[in-house]
Write an enzyme that holds these catalytic residues in place. Structure first.
Site, short mmCIF file in Angstrom:
data_model
loop_
_atom_site.label_atom_id
_atom_site.label_comp_id
_atom_site.label_asym_id
_atom_site.label_seq_id
_atom_site.Cartn_x
_atom_site.Cartn_y
_atom_site.Cartn_z
N ASP A 1 0.85 -1.19 0.00
CA ASP A 1 0.00 0.00 0.00
C ASP A 1 0.89 1.25 0.00
OD1 ASP A 1 -3.21 0.53 0.99
OD2 ASP A 1 -1.79 2.20 1.14
N ILE A 2 0.53 2.23 -0.80
CA ILE A 2 1.32 3.45 -0.93
C ILE A 2 1.24 4.30 0.34
CG2 ILE A 2 -0.42 5.05 -1.87
CD1 ILE A 2 1.62 5.74 -4.08
N ASN B 1 -13.00 -2.65 2.29
CA ASN B 1 -13.94 -1.54 2.40
C ASN B 1 -14.90 -1.60 1.23
OD1 ASN B 1 -12.78 -0.39 4.75
ND2 ASN B 1 -11.17 0.55 3.52
N GLY C 1 -15.21 4.16 3.42
CA GLY C 1 -13.79 4.44 3.21
C GLY C 1 -13.20 3.87 1.94
N GLN C 2 -14.02 3.26 1.08
CA GLN C 2 -13.45 2.77 -0.18
C GLN C 2 -13.12 3.95 -1.08
OE1 GLN C 2 -15.87 0.00 -2.47
NE2 GLN C 2 -14.20 -0.44 -3.89
N SER C 3 -11.87 4.01 -1.51
CA SER C 3 -11.43 5.13 -2.36
C SER C 3 -11.02 4.67 -3.75
CB SER C 3 -10.28 5.88 -1.69
OG SER C 3 -9.17 5.03 -1.50
N HIS D 1 -10.31 -4.74 -3.36
CA HIS D 1 -8.97 -5.00 -2.81
C HIS D 1 -9.08 -5.44 -1.37
CE1 HIS D 1 -9.96 -0.70 -2.63
NE2 HIS D 1 -9.37 -0.69 -1.44
N HIS E 1 -7.10 -5.53 2.07
CA HIS E 1 -5.97 -5.01 2.83
C HIS E 1 -5.48 -6.09 3.79
CE1 HIS E 1 -6.72 -0.54 2.20
NE2 HIS E 1 -7.95 -0.98 1.97
P1 DGP Z 1 -9.49 1.87 0.24
O1 DGP Z 1 -9.51 3.10 1.11
O2 DGP Z 1 -10.00 0.63 0.96
O3 DGP Z 1 -10.14 2.10 -1.09
O4 DGP Z 1 -7.94 1.58 -0.02
C1 DGP Z 1 -7.25 2.02 -1.13
C2 DGP Z 1 -5.81 1.89 -0.79
O5 DGP Z 1 -5.08 1.99 -1.98
C3 DGP Z 1 -5.29 2.97 0.15
O6 DGP Z 1 -4.87 2.37 1.37
C4 DGP Z 1 -4.12 3.58 -0.59
C5 DGP Z 1 -3.86 2.62 -1.71
N1 DGP Z 1 -3.44 3.25 -2.94
C6 DGP Z 1 -4.09 4.24 -3.60
N2 DGP Z 1 -3.41 4.57 -4.72
C7 DGP Z 1 -2.32 3.76 -4.75
C8 DGP Z 1 -1.24 3.62 -5.67
O7 DGP Z 1 -1.14 4.30 -6.69
N3 DGP Z 1 -0.30 2.68 -5.37
C9 DGP Z 1 -0.38 1.90 -4.25
N4 DGP Z 1 0.61 1.03 -4.04
N5 DGP Z 1 -1.39 2.00 -3.38
C10 DGP Z 1 -2.35 2.91 -3.63
#
Ligand code: DGP
Length: 113
Positions: free
Chosen positions: A30-31, A86, A92-94, A99, A101
């Site tokens: 995760d970034i 999420n 909180g889903q973005s 996915h 976690h």
């Molecule tokens: P959620 O909030 O459940 O939709 O989690 C999305 C996750 O994705 C969040 O923890 C950050 C991660 N994320 C978003 N953009 C990127 C990206 O470009 N690269 C990576 N490695 N993770 C990302």
């Protein structure tokens, strides 16, 4: 899906710190880690989120869990990890490609806030 961030990560159009890949799933860090170990498992099939999972996808979601547990062990957290999906912006889903976690490496209170 043309405009999906995680489809672009799967395709290699956007770089990621990849942990695992096979024909069905892709795993990467995760970034924005919320724990010392925080990675995501995604299916290569584009599904919008948990609520979009159909009967045909049940085996795929189980595989994500198995791979996630294997990677957690490989990352050194043993059996102490949390699994989070999420669903929906209100929860909180973005990113709207399903996915899973996996978080570990610190003590995590339960229930979360
Ligand atoms: P959620 O909030 O459940 O939709 O989690 C999305 C996750 O994705 C969040 O923890 C950050 C991660 N994320 C978003 N953009 C990127 C990206 O470009 N690269 C990576 N490695 N993770 C990302």
């Amino acid at each position: 899906m043309d405009n999906c961030l995680f489809c672009k990560i799967i395709n290699g159009d956007i770089p990621s710190d990849k942990l695992y890949e096979d024909d069905d799933v892709f795993a990467f860090r995760d970034i924005s880690p919320q724990a010392p170990i925080h990675f995501l498992i995604i299916p290569k099939k584009h599904l919008r989120g948990p609520a979009a999972v159909g009967a045909d996808d049940e085996k795929l979601i189980g595989k994500m869990l198995r791979i996630g547990a294997d990677l957690a062990r490989q990352e050194g957290v043993g059996d102490a990890f949390r699994v989070v999906f999420n669903n929906g912006a209100g929860a909180g889903q973005s990113v709207f490609h399903i996915h899973m976690h996996i978080l570990g490496g610190r003590s995590m209170n339960w229930p979360p806030g």
